[in-house]
Scaffold this active site. Structure first.
Site, PDB file in Angstrom:
ATOM      1  N   ASP A   7       0.858  -1.187   0.000  1.00 34.06           N
ATOM      2  CA  ASP A   7       0.000   0.000   0.000  1.00 34.06           C
ATOM      3  C   ASP A   7       0.890   1.231   0.000  1.00 34.06           C
ATOM      4  OD1 ASP A   7      -2.676   1.243   0.223  1.00 34.06           O
ATOM      5  OD2 ASP A   7      -1.891   1.995   2.118  1.00 34.06           O
ATOM      6  N   GLU A   9       0.861   5.689   0.576  1.00 28.58           N
ATOM      7  CA  GLU A   9       0.216   6.962   0.886  1.00 28.58           C
ATOM      8  C   GLU A   9       0.942   8.021   0.069  1.00 28.58           C
ATOM      9  OE1 GLU A   9      -2.507   7.000   2.438  1.00 28.58           O
ATOM     10  OE2 GLU A   9      -2.414   5.016   3.376  1.00 28.58           O
ATOM     11  N   GLU A  52      -6.268  17.761   1.730  1.00 36.45           N
ATOM     12  CA  GLU A  52      -7.236  16.668   1.693  1.00 36.45           C
ATOM     13  C   GLU A  52      -6.558  15.319   1.941  1.00 36.45           C
ATOM     14  OE1 GLU A  52      -6.779  18.902  -0.631  1.00 36.45           O
ATOM     15  OE2 GLU A  52      -8.664  20.020  -0.911  1.00 36.45           O
ATOM     16  N   HIS A 150      -5.467   6.347   7.626  1.00 37.83           N
ATOM     17  CA  HIS A 150      -4.818   5.437   6.688  1.00 37.83           C
ATOM     18  C   HIS A 150      -3.320   5.413   6.991  1.00 37.83           C
ATOM     19  CE1 HIS A 150      -8.036   5.294   3.318  1.00 37.83           C
ATOM     20  NE2 HIS A 150      -8.603   5.544   4.489  1.00 37.83           N
ATOM     21  N   ASP A 155      -2.424  -0.715   6.638  1.00 35.85           N
ATOM     22  CA  ASP A 155      -3.384  -1.076   5.596  1.00 35.85           C
ATOM     23  C   ASP A 155      -2.945  -2.336   4.856  1.00 35.85           C
ATOM     24  OD1 ASP A 155      -4.739   1.133   6.413  1.00 35.85           O
ATOM     25  OD2 ASP A 155      -4.632   2.218   4.517  1.00 35.85           O
TER      26      ASP A 155
END
Length: 243
Positions: A7, A9, A52, A150, A155
């Site tokens: 995963d 980010e 965001e 997250h 994750d």
């Protein structure tokens, strides 16, 4: 079979302009976690984290100021995933960012044929949804209470559990081999009679004297046609069971 659940980010949603800021990987072999992981935070090389995106993962520009660039961790990532399938949720997003980073470095991109998308699997298996990672954790009873934000490694760890459930991994063959004991192997050898294995110590009888007496009385009441009378001779009441 080796698979890497991974995963990312990122600073935002566009791999052409945004950058990876966290990478998490979990190794599976034959659909079981090995305990090997790869986790790193990455300096986005001058790109600021969109507000965001920060609201989703909680990683700020200040958190990344002293972290290595992607170029510094690229070889470690490639070494960790070498020869393995790559598994991600909404994989097009994550592999798009990974390949954009490799393209900036002039390195070959990851072959899409190596990538498994658990979101696509979930949509086929549960067409009515929802199929977010949180929703799948709830569906399969996987504890995701730590996931207040997250995080790439967390994750990936949760996705590893979800992936195993999605593909029915708990019912799959474990691929474990157990060598028979020498005595058993000899008894089952072709052309040789099966030799019963004897216990080192006889089992202790589990019936009490009163229970045995009650059984004998019941058989007597059933008469001469009682099936118990046709059974092979049983051990005497005071003889330990050896079967």
């Amino acid at each position: 079979m080796r698979e890497i659940i991974f995963d990312t980010e990122t600073t935002g949603l566009d791999p052409r302009d945004d950058r990876i800021i966290e990478l998490g990987c979990v190794e599976l072999v034959n659909r079981f976690p090995t305990g090997r992981t790869l986790h790193c935070f990455i300096n986005p090389d001058g790109r600021s984290v969109h507000p965001e995106a920060q609201a989703v993962h909680g990683i700020s520009d200040a958190d990344l100021a002293d972290k290595p660039l992607f170029a510094a961790i690229a070889d470690s990532f490639l070494e960790f995933v070498e020869g393995a399938k790559l598994v991600a949720h909404n994989a097009n997003f994550d592999i798009g960012f990974v390949n954009a980073e490799f393209s900036r470095l002039g390195q070959p991109v990851v072959d899409p044929g190596r990538v498994v998308d658990t979101l696509a699997i979930a949509r086929r298996k549960h067409p009515m949804g929802p199929n977010s990672l949180d929703a799948l954790c709830r569906r399969y009873g996987i504890d995701n209470s730590r996931r207040t934000k997250h995080g790439a490694l967390l994750d990936a760890e949760l996705l590893a559990e979800v992936y195993i459930e999605l593909i029915g991994g708990k019912q799959a063959t474990f691929g474990l081999e157990v060598a028979p004991q020498e005595s058993t192997a000899r008894s089952l050898a072709p052309g040789k009679p099966v030799v019963p294995l004897k216990r080192e110590r006889p089992l202790t009888p589990r019936l009490t004297a009163a229970e045995r007496d009650a059984h004998e009385a019941l058989v007597t009441e059933l008469g001469e046609k009682a099936l118990w009378l046709k059974a092979a001779k049983r051990p005497a009441p005071d003889q330990a069971e050896t079967a």
